[in-house]
Design an enzyme around this catalytic site. Sequence first.
Site, PDB file in Angstrom:
ATOM      1  N   ASP A  60       0.867  -1.179   0.000  1.00 13.01           N
ATOM      2  CA  ASP A  60       0.000   0.000   0.000  1.00 13.01           C
ATOM      3  C   ASP A  60       0.905   1.232   0.000  1.00 13.01           C
ATOM      4  O   ASP A  60       2.130   1.105   0.063  1.00 13.01           O
ATOM      5  CB  ASP A  60      -0.963  -0.031   1.195  1.00 13.01           C
ATOM      6  CG  ASP A  60      -0.222   0.047   2.538  1.00 13.01           C
ATOM      7  OD1 ASP A  60       1.023   0.159   2.550  1.00 13.01           O
ATOM      8  OD2 ASP A  60      -0.909  -0.015   3.573  1.00 13.01           O
ATOM      9  N   GLY A  62       1.020   3.713   2.167  1.00 14.21           N
ATOM     10  CA  GLY A  62       1.278   4.321   3.475  1.00 14.21           C
ATOM     11  C   GLY A  62       0.236   5.361   3.833  1.00 14.21           C
ATOM     12  O   GLY A  62       0.116   5.769   4.983  1.00 14.21           O
ATOM     13  N   GLY A  63      -0.523   5.809   2.833  1.00 13.62           N
ATOM     14  CA  GLY A  63      -1.517   6.861   3.062  1.00 13.62           C
ATOM     15  C   GLY A  63      -2.545   6.502   4.111  1.00 13.62           C
ATOM     16  O   GLY A  63      -2.790   7.259   5.039  1.00 13.62           O
ATOM     17  N   PHE A  64      -3.120   5.319   3.978  1.00 14.85           N
ATOM     18  CA  PHE A  64      -4.194   4.934   4.886  1.00 14.85           C
ATOM     19  C   PHE A  64      -3.704   4.902   6.328  1.00 14.85           C
ATOM     20  O   PHE A  64      -4.366   5.401   7.236  1.00 14.85           O
ATOM     21  CB  PHE A  64      -4.767   3.563   4.487  1.00 14.85           C
ATOM     22  CG  PHE A  64      -5.954   3.159   5.303  1.00 14.85           C
ATOM     23  CD1 PHE A  64      -7.219   3.691   5.038  1.00 14.85           C
ATOM     24  CD2 PHE A  64      -5.826   2.271   6.363  1.00 14.85           C
ATOM     25  CE1 PHE A  64      -8.327   3.338   5.799  1.00 14.85           C
ATOM     26  CE2 PHE A  64      -6.925   1.910   7.125  1.00 14.85           C
ATOM     27  CZ  PHE A  64      -8.173   2.442   6.846  1.00 14.85           C
ATOM     28  N   ASP A 114      -2.788   8.398  -1.848  1.00 13.77           N
ATOM     29  CA  ASP A 114      -4.082   9.070  -1.903  1.00 13.77           C
ATOM     30  C   ASP A 114      -4.451   9.615  -0.534  1.00 13.77           C
ATOM     31  O   ASP A 114      -3.822   9.282   0.463  1.00 13.77           O
ATOM     32  CB  ASP A 114      -5.167   8.084  -2.369  1.00 13.77           C
ATOM     33  CG  ASP A 114      -5.317   6.911  -1.411  1.00 13.77           C
ATOM     34  OD1 ASP A 114      -4.322   6.554  -0.737  1.00 13.77           O
ATOM     35  OD2 ASP A 114      -6.419   6.348  -1.327  1.00 13.77           O
ATOM     36  N   GLN A 191     -11.339   7.686  -5.062  1.00 14.99           N
ATOM     37  CA  GLN A 191     -11.900   8.184  -3.796  1.00 14.99           C
ATOM     38  C   GLN A 191     -13.249   8.856  -4.090  1.00 14.99           C
ATOM     39  O   GLN A 191     -13.887   8.517  -5.074  1.00 14.99           O
ATOM     40  CB  GLN A 191     -10.902   9.149  -3.123  1.00 14.99           C
ATOM     41  CG  GLN A 191      -9.656   8.453  -2.578  1.00 14.99           C
ATOM     42  CD  GLN A 191      -9.927   7.663  -1.289  1.00 14.99           C
ATOM     43  OE1 GLN A 191     -10.985   7.794  -0.655  1.00 14.99           O
ATOM     44  NE2 GLN A 191      -8.976   6.809  -0.896  1.00 14.99           N
ATOM     45  N   GLY A 218     -10.943   4.282   0.489  1.00 12.48           N
ATOM     46  CA  GLY A 218     -11.781   5.145   1.320  1.00 12.48           C
ATOM     47  C   GLY A 218     -13.058   4.505   1.815  1.00 12.48           C
ATOM     48  O   GLY A 218     -13.988   5.218   2.196  1.00 12.48           O
ATOM     49  N   ASP A 268      -7.980  -7.227   0.072  1.00  8.59           N
ATOM     50  CA  ASP A 268      -7.089  -7.543   1.184  1.00  8.59           C
ATOM     51  C   ASP A 268      -7.874  -7.289   2.453  1.00  8.59           C
ATOM     52  O   ASP A 268      -8.772  -6.459   2.475  1.00  8.59           O
ATOM     53  CB  ASP A 268      -5.854  -6.632   1.186  1.00  8.59           C
ATOM     54  CG  ASP A 268      -6.202  -5.220   1.608  1.00  8.59           C
ATOM     55  OD1 ASP A 268      -6.704  -4.456   0.760  1.00  8.59           O
ATOM     56  OD2 ASP A 268      -6.005  -4.874   2.785  1.00  8.59           O
ATOM     57  N   CYS A 306     -13.663 -28.671   6.693  1.00 12.87           N
ATOM     58  CA  CYS A 306     -12.433 -27.985   6.280  1.00 12.87           C
ATOM     59  C   CYS A 306     -11.307 -28.987   6.055  1.00 12.87           C
ATOM     60  O   CYS A 306     -11.127 -29.925   6.827  1.00 12.87           O
ATOM     61  CB  CYS A 306     -12.028 -26.970   7.340  1.00 12.87           C
ATOM     62  SG  CYS A 306     -10.521 -26.064   6.942  1.00 12.87           S
ATOM     63  N   CYS A 308      -8.066 -28.128   5.945  1.00 16.46           N
ATOM     64  CA  CYS A 308      -6.766 -27.568   6.345  1.00 16.46           C
ATOM     65  C   CYS A 308      -6.043 -28.492   7.316  1.00 16.46           C
ATOM     66  O   CYS A 308      -6.631 -29.371   7.928  1.00 16.46           O
ATOM     67  CB  CYS A 308      -6.944 -26.165   6.930  1.00 16.46           C
ATOM     68  SG  CYS A 308      -7.254 -26.106   8.698  1.00 16.46           S
ATOM     69  N   CYS A 311      -7.587 -28.582  10.935  1.00 18.97           N
ATOM     70  CA  CYS A 311      -8.838 -29.335  11.116  1.00 18.97           C
ATOM     71  C   CYS A 311      -8.627 -30.835  10.892  1.00 18.97           C
ATOM     72  O   CYS A 311      -9.369 -31.656  11.424  1.00 18.97           O
ATOM     73  CB  CYS A 311      -9.909 -28.795  10.179  1.00 18.97           C
ATOM     74  SG  CYS A 311     -10.419 -27.118  10.620  1.00 18.97           S
ATOM     75  N   HIS A 337      -5.843 -21.892   9.937  1.00 17.31           N
ATOM     76  CA  HIS A 337      -7.213 -22.279   9.570  1.00 17.31           C
ATOM     77  C   HIS A 337      -7.965 -21.122   8.910  1.00 17.31           C
ATOM     78  O   HIS A 337      -8.577 -21.301   7.853  1.00 17.31           O
ATOM     79  CB  HIS A 337      -8.022 -22.766  10.778  1.00 17.31           C
ATOM     80  CG  HIS A 337      -9.483 -22.823  10.455  1.00 17.31           C
ATOM     81  ND1 HIS A 337     -10.048 -23.865   9.752  1.00 17.31           N
ATOM     82  CD2 HIS A 337     -10.479 -21.908  10.632  1.00 17.31           C
ATOM     83  CE1 HIS A 337     -11.331 -23.586   9.530  1.00 17.31           C
ATOM     84  NE2 HIS A 337     -11.614 -22.418  10.054  1.00 17.31           N
TER      85      HIS A 337
HETATM   86 ZN   LIG Z   1      -9.482 -25.739   8.990  1.00 16.01          ZN
END
Ligand SMILES: [Zn+2]
Length: 362
Positions: A60, A62-64, A114, A191, A218, A268, A306, A308, A311, A337
């Site tokens: 990013d 850095g603005g936010f 921004d 924005q 934004g 994200d 799941c 993963c 699990c 997870h």
């Molecule tokens: Zn899982």
Amino acid sequence: MPVGTLASVKGVSQDVLEELGVEILLANTYHLYLRPGIETVRQMGGLHRFMAWDRAILTDSGGFQVFSLTGLRKVSEEGVAFRSHLDGSPHFLSPEKAMEIQIGLGADIIMAFDECTEYPADAERARASMELTLRWAARCKNYFEANKYEVPWSNDALLRRPLGSGARPRLDGAEPRRHTDATQALFGIVQGGMDAELRRESAVRTIDIGFPGYAIGGLSVGEPREVTREIVLSTLEHLPADHPRYLMGVGTPEEIAQYAQSGVDMMDCVLPTRAARHGLLFTSEGKVSIKQARYAQDENALDPACECRVCQRYSRAYLRHLYASNELLAQVLNTVHNLHYYLATMRTVRAWIRGGHTSAQR
Ligand SMILES: [Zn+2]
């Protein structure tokens, strides 16, 4: 994109991220600028080599983060003066400086600097903020175009580097990235506050400046969820479908599935990783707060549906015990997870799109 604020997805090593199928992660410019500093990352050959991650990275601007430092910052036409949240030291970020820093970090995708308009903002304030972001977007593009081959992994930079300096081979023996004329992709950010017409104008004028991808910024700044959704859908209509469309900072698993089906290509969110560290887990049966006493002797997997590694192996009772005992492993397993759950959600959406389903916007 999982969030790796300080070039690390908290609690999860890069080999596990690869196994989970992470294709791109986000790192935060503001935090890396303060620690370890840009020169360190540049000397190490850029973020990819520094963190031993060959897959894609987005930073990013850095603005936010800077705008979140209420009371510690001052905005002018030139940029933003702010004080570090670590030691109070004074710093200044401008569009040019944000580009210089992100070129030094060397992520694959970098973001224009921004102004994240606060919520609520009146019409006059939202327009002034949008106009500032547009002027800053043009300055970002100018600086980037003039300096885009300064990335630490470009051929130019590698040729200039004296033998033996930072040329240490990677531990896994892989060749460092070497592409002729390779550089980064700079994305623009739309924005305009919560005003659909301002958002349309911001989109059109950002497209006029011209970027290989566009973000909707934004949002998720305190407005009701329905407003977020309305603004996203109306803004998407004005962004080209043949360029990546990136919605910044959302959301729950349900939201990311809905937004992807509406035409958003990238998102994200810190939610899967942050919630995991607080014992909040996303499952096919809804949210599970693993700290609750009701799981103390629960032999079942966290999410029976799941696949993963967590699990497949551990019981809810064990995960609850780890969390209650403040064991480091609790944060690691919970994060693995939740990341798997988010990534599996997106794999389902991708299969749905490949199956010929299209959104209302396309
Ligand atoms: Zn899982």
